[in-house]
Scaffold this motif. Sequence first.
Motif, PDB file in Angstrom:
ATOM      1  N   LEU A  95     -45.163  15.574 -28.263  1.00 36.75           N
ATOM      2  CA  LEU A  95     -45.078  16.579 -29.323  1.00 36.75           C
ATOM      3  C   LEU A  95     -44.580  15.969 -30.627  1.00 36.75           C
ATOM      4  O   LEU A  95     -45.034  16.350 -31.708  1.00 36.75           O
ATOM      5  CB  LEU A  95     -44.189  17.742 -28.884  1.00 36.75           C
ATOM      6  N   ASN A  96     -43.658  15.019 -30.547  1.00 36.13           N
ATOM      7  CA  ASN A  96     -43.213  14.315 -31.757  1.00 36.13           C
ATOM      8  C   ASN A  96     -44.352  13.521 -32.376  1.00 36.13           C
ATOM      9  O   ASN A  96     -44.523  13.510 -33.596  1.00 36.13           O
ATOM     10  CB  ASN A  96     -42.029  13.395 -31.451  1.00 36.13           C
ATOM     11  N   CYS A 128     -42.304  21.654 -18.147  1.00 37.10           N
ATOM     12  CA  CYS A 128     -42.943  20.532 -18.836  1.00 37.10           C
ATOM     13  C   CYS A 128     -42.417  20.342 -20.255  1.00 37.10           C
ATOM     14  O   CYS A 128     -42.310  19.232 -20.740  1.00 37.10           O
ATOM     15  CB  CYS A 128     -44.451  20.724 -18.856  1.00 37.10           C
ATOM     16  N   TRP A 129     -42.083  21.435 -20.948  1.00 36.21           N
ATOM     17  CA  TRP A 129     -41.628  21.327 -22.333  1.00 36.21           C
ATOM     18  C   TRP A 129     -40.305  20.583 -22.441  1.00 36.21           C
ATOM     19  O   TRP A 129     -39.952  20.085 -23.497  1.00 36.21           O
ATOM     20  CB  TRP A 129     -41.480  22.718 -22.954  1.00 36.21           C
ATOM     21  N   GLN A 130     -39.582  20.500 -21.344  1.00 38.69           N
ATOM     22  CA  GLN A 130     -38.282  19.849 -21.383  1.00 38.69           C
ATOM     23  C   GLN A 130     -38.339  18.384 -20.975  1.00 38.69           C
ATOM     24  O   GLN A 130     -37.339  17.696 -21.033  1.00 38.69           O
ATOM     25  CB  GLN A 130     -37.309  20.611 -20.486  1.00 38.69           C
ATOM     26  N   SER A 131     -39.504  17.897 -20.582  1.00 40.87           N
ATOM     27  CA  SER A 131     -39.599  16.504 -20.142  1.00 40.87           C
ATOM     28  C   SER A 131     -39.576  15.564 -21.346  1.00 40.87           C
ATOM     29  O   SER A 131     -39.999  15.915 -22.445  1.00 40.87           O
ATOM     30  CB  SER A 131     -40.878  16.284 -19.332  1.00 40.87           C
ATOM     31  N   ASP A 132     -39.081  14.362 -21.112  1.00 38.99           N
ATOM     32  CA  ASP A 132     -39.041  13.354 -22.172  1.00 38.99           C
ATOM     33  C   ASP A 132     -40.447  12.988 -22.637  1.00 38.99           C
ATOM     34  O   ASP A 132     -40.678  12.761 -23.821  1.00 38.99           O
ATOM     35  CB  ASP A 132     -38.321  12.098 -21.688  1.00 38.99           C
ATOM     36  N   GLU A 133     -41.389  12.933 -21.694  1.00 42.20           N
ATOM     37  CA  GLU A 133     -42.760  12.570 -22.039  1.00 42.20           C
ATOM     38  C   GLU A 133     -43.387  13.610 -22.964  1.00 42.20           C
ATOM     39  O   GLU A 133     -44.036  13.269 -23.951  1.00 42.20           O
ATOM     40  CB  GLU A 133     -43.626  12.413 -20.777  1.00 42.20           C
ATOM     41  N   MET A 134     -43.197  14.890 -22.630  1.00 38.95           N
ATOM     42  CA  MET A 134     -43.778  15.945 -23.457  1.00 38.95           C
ATOM     43  C   MET A 134     -43.109  15.978 -24.828  1.00 38.95           C
ATOM     44  O   MET A 134     -43.773  16.153 -25.844  1.00 38.95           O
ATOM     45  CB  MET A 134     -43.654  17.307 -22.772  1.00 38.95           C
ATOM     46  N   THR A 135     -41.813  15.777 -24.874  1.00 41.88           N
ATOM     47  CA  THR A 135     -41.111  15.731 -26.157  1.00 41.88           C
ATOM     48  C   THR A 135     -41.660  14.601 -27.016  1.00 41.88           C
ATOM     49  O   THR A 135     -41.903  14.774 -28.214  1.00 41.88           O
ATOM     50  CB  THR A 135     -39.594  15.543 -25.937  1.00 41.88           C
ATOM     51  N   HIS A 136     -41.889  13.449 -26.402  1.00 41.91           N
ATOM     52  CA  HIS A 136     -42.446  12.307 -27.135  1.00 41.91           C
ATOM     53  C   HIS A 136     -43.854  12.620 -27.644  1.00 41.91           C
ATOM     54  O   HIS A 136     -44.180  12.338 -28.804  1.00 41.91           O
ATOM     55  CB  HIS A 136     -42.457  11.065 -26.245  1.00 41.91           C
TER      56      HIS A 136
END
Length: 184
Positions: A150-151, A140-148
């Motif tokens: 977290l940002n 999950c930490w590598q998904s684009d959604e999770m990155t967004h």
Amino acid sequence: LESKIMRQSLGMDVAQSGVLVTITEPTARAAELIEKGDVIMALDGIKVANDGTIPFRSNTERVKLRFYVSTRFIEDTIRVTLLRRKQVIEVDAPLTIIQRLIPSAPPLDDTSPPYLMVAGFVFTIASIPYIQGNVDEQNCWQSDEMTHLLNLASSGHLETTDQQVVVLARVLAHRVNLGFEHLE
């Protein structure tokens, strides 16, 4: 404001120093008093240097401006000397907690977070505990959604006090949303 030309363009004379306000928190009460383009010249009578530092303990030691602010309590008022459109003014700015776009905790007034259900889709307000509780450690930490998300959690700022990030929490089994169960 270490640039001599920048200081001149703002109408500062050689004896004046300070830091340029480039952004304000729209939801902070001080945002009504301090504007983008103002120069903060002093806090509570303590002169701010062009590099954004103030004297500390002696004239030989200096600390960043935010250190002085961090020694005050929420709801305290700081007298800020500003240069605005080449005029020196003073304002009393109240200190408040900066509200993030994704809060570090869910609202304290309810035992469960608020949600909205539409056609079997369950939406809720994103918060740091919600994100942490729904993380799949493997990928999950590598998904684009999770990155967004977290940002947004680390640097997202509210533009209005009623702004929230809403996430899809569940897809309930029903014929109306058949085929959407992979969105969970």
